[in-house]
Design a protein around this motif. Structure first.
Motif, mmCIF file in Angstrom:
data_model
loop_
_atom_site.group_PDB
_atom_site.id
_atom_site.type_symbol
_atom_site.label_atom_id
_atom_site.label_comp_id
_atom_site.label_asym_id
_atom_site.label_seq_id
_atom_site.Cartn_x
_atom_site.Cartn_y
_atom_site.Cartn_z
ATOM 1 N N VAL A 105 -18.314 17.507 0.505
ATOM 2 C CA VAL A 105 -19.038 18.787 0.599
ATOM 3 C C VAL A 105 -18.150 19.936 0.150
ATOM 4 O O VAL A 105 -16.933 19.796 0.050
ATOM 5 C CB VAL A 105 -19.463 19.108 2.056
ATOM 6 C CG1 VAL A 105 -20.702 18.354 2.457
ATOM 7 C CG2 VAL A 105 -18.319 18.886 3.030
ATOM 8 N N HIS A 133 -21.909 22.573 9.225
ATOM 9 C CA HIS A 133 -22.958 21.561 9.395
ATOM 10 C C HIS A 133 -22.357 20.200 9.741
ATOM 11 O O HIS A 133 -22.933 19.425 10.501
ATOM 12 C CB HIS A 133 -23.797 21.436 8.120
ATOM 13 C CG HIS A 133 -24.555 22.683 7.787
ATOM 14 N ND1 HIS A 133 -25.156 22.885 6.572
ATOM 15 C CD2 HIS A 133 -24.793 23.800 8.517
ATOM 16 C CE1 HIS A 133 -25.750 24.078 6.572
ATOM 17 N NE2 HIS A 133 -25.529 24.651 7.732
ATOM 18 N N TYR A 156 -32.246 23.255 10.203
ATOM 19 C CA TYR A 156 -31.634 22.744 8.960
ATOM 20 C C TYR A 156 -30.433 21.824 9.225
ATOM 21 O O TYR A 156 -30.375 20.701 8.697
ATOM 22 C CB TYR A 156 -31.232 23.956 8.102
ATOM 23 C CG TYR A 156 -30.706 23.649 6.712
ATOM 24 C CD1 TYR A 156 -31.415 24.032 5.575
ATOM 25 C CD2 TYR A 156 -29.482 23.003 6.522
ATOM 26 C CE1 TYR A 156 -30.925 23.772 4.295
ATOM 27 C CE2 TYR A 156 -28.995 22.745 5.251
ATOM 28 C CZ TYR A 156 -29.715 23.134 4.139
ATOM 29 O OH TYR A 156 -29.225 22.869 2.889
ATOM 30 N N ASP A 204 -29.522 13.005 8.126
ATOM 31 C CA ASP A 204 -29.223 12.423 6.805
ATOM 32 C C ASP A 204 -27.928 11.614 6.848
ATOM 33 O O ASP A 204 -27.827 10.540 6.255
ATOM 34 C CB ASP A 204 -29.013 13.521 5.743
ATOM 35 C CG ASP A 204 -30.221 14.403 5.533
ATOM 36 O OD1 ASP A 204 -31.339 13.962 5.848
ATOM 37 O OD2 ASP A 204 -30.040 15.550 5.051
ATOM 38 N N SER A 229 -23.925 12.056 0.522
ATOM 39 C CA SER A 229 -23.996 13.476 0.243
ATOM 40 C C SER A 229 -25.365 13.815 -0.321
ATOM 41 O O SER A 229 -26.106 12.923 -0.743
ATOM 42 C CB SER A 229 -22.896 13.928 -0.711
ATOM 43 O OG SER A 229 -22.746 15.333 -0.601
ATOM 44 N N VAL A 234 -18.239 12.577 4.077
ATOM 45 C CA VAL A 234 -19.239 13.373 3.374
ATOM 46 C C VAL A 234 -18.529 14.333 2.422
ATOM 47 O O VAL A 234 -17.814 15.223 2.867
ATOM 48 C CB VAL A 234 -20.079 14.193 4.385
ATOM 49 C CG1 VAL A 234 -21.155 14.990 3.662
ATOM 50 C CG2 VAL A 234 -20.694 13.291 5.429
#
Ligand code: TRP
Ligand code: SF4
Length: 328
Positions: free
Chosen positions: A149, A156, A131, A138, A8, A147
């Motif tokens: 989030v 994303h 972006y 990443d 993250s 991840v």
């Protein structure tokens, strides 16, 4: 079987506040037990919108590492690194860009919203459009299984999976499609009842001392209908109560009842909250002192984290270059 992996990131906004803590950092600390964690300062992501003035980034990164370590991120367990120090992210970003159709990016809700809402900078740049591809790089470069989030980042993550799927399908199955780990804690508002934001000066910071926490808590907005001590309150419209739900959960019924029956006054209610907050922050204050007493400690943690991240990132890049038949 090794542990599953998590990645993250957070943009280097500087000192972290309670909203950052309950929304992300607290979760990050917990996940260290179960997962091998990669936590990253997304300084290139900060540049996508703040390219005109980058002077704060460096000091923001140091402040954030201090908060991370004080809050319990453990550099012996987790890899704590800076995105721009692992150049492989830029290489994978470039490669993934070739696979990302413009409409995927243009229809991304975060992109459309930012263009509409942010009017004080020109966001119609190539970098800002890209972006989510940088974010995909990443994540995919560490083959993260999951991840953690906030809800706002789900588009994303979806894009990340789509790009991974596309490359895996066209070439060879190198990338892992990551799952999300959604933070379950509701968003905390600022002490004035508006959105919690640095620019509104309505945040309680993890680095605030006891006195500051007491003062900020005392000044929090409450149920506006409760003017006198004897007026009955409505906890459901009070931001102090929202904080109590998060920080004093085991006494929440008693507080709600006391407020509704006017047996509990706002002054005492806020004192209880300040106590809970200080109990949470005290161990962090202690650790902060310990860290600051070791002059090179943070720089060493950063260097070590960058090194460990680069080793893992390079492994994936070797595979990516191989399947794409880049010259060696
Ligand atoms: N976009 C994320 C945010 O604003 C930060 C981020 C960058 C990130 N790279 C990431 C989050 C990779 C998760 C995974 O919060
Ligand atoms: Fe809010 Fe507590 Fe006052 Fe009730 S008693 S209005 S919950 S501050």
């Amino acid at each position: 079987m090794g542990k599953k992996r998590i990645l993250s990131g957070i943009r280097p906004t500087g000192r972290l506040h309670l909203g950052n803590y309950v929304g992300a950092l607290q979760n990050w600390v917990k996940l260290q037990e179960e997962y091998q964690c990669f936590y990253m300062v997304a300084d290139w992501h900060a540049l996508t919108s703040d390219y005109e003035n980058t002077s704060d980034i460096k000091s923001n990164i140091d402040a954030m590492y201090l908060d991370w370590l004080a809050a319990g991120l453990d550099p012996d367990q987790s890899v704590l690194f800076i995105q721009s120090k692992v150049k492989q992210h830029a290489e994978l970003f470039l490669l993934l860009s070739m696979f990302a159709p413009l409409p995927w990016l243009e229809r991304c809700p975060t992109y459309k919203e930012a263009l509409q809402q942010i009017t004080d900078k020109d966001l119609r740049t190539y970098g800002f459009l890209g972006y989510p591809i940088l974010q995909a790089a990443d994540i995919l470069i560490y083959k993260a299984d999951a991840v953690p989030v906030g809800e706002d980042q789900l588009p994303h993550l979806e894009l990340t999976r789509e790009i991974a799927r596309k490359v895996n399908f066209l070439y060879e199955k190198v990338f892992v499609e990551p799952k999300e780990i959604l933070s379950t804690v509701p968003k905390l508002l600022g002490t004035d009842g508006r959105k919690m934001s640095k620019s509104y000066e309505n945040c309680i910071y993890l680095s605030d001392n006891e006195k500051t926490v007491n003062e900020k808590t005392r000044e929090m907005v409450t149920d506006p209908a409760r003017v006198k001590r004897t007026d009955k309150g409505h906890p459901e419209v009070c931001s102090v109560f929202d904080y109590q739900k998060v920080f004093t959960p085991d006494r929440i019924q008693e507080i709600a009842d006391g407020c509704r029956q006017a047996t509990l006054g706002c002054v005492d209610c806020k004192k209880t909250l300040a106590k809970s907050l200080n109990a949470l922050l005290d161990p962090m204050r202690k650790r902060r002192e310990e860290i600051l007493a070791k002059p090179d400690y943070i720089q060493d943690v950063i260097r070590e984290g960058n090194k460990r991240a680069a080793i893992e990132a390079e492994k994936t890049m070797v595979e990516a270059r191989r399947i794409l038949k880049m010259v060696e």
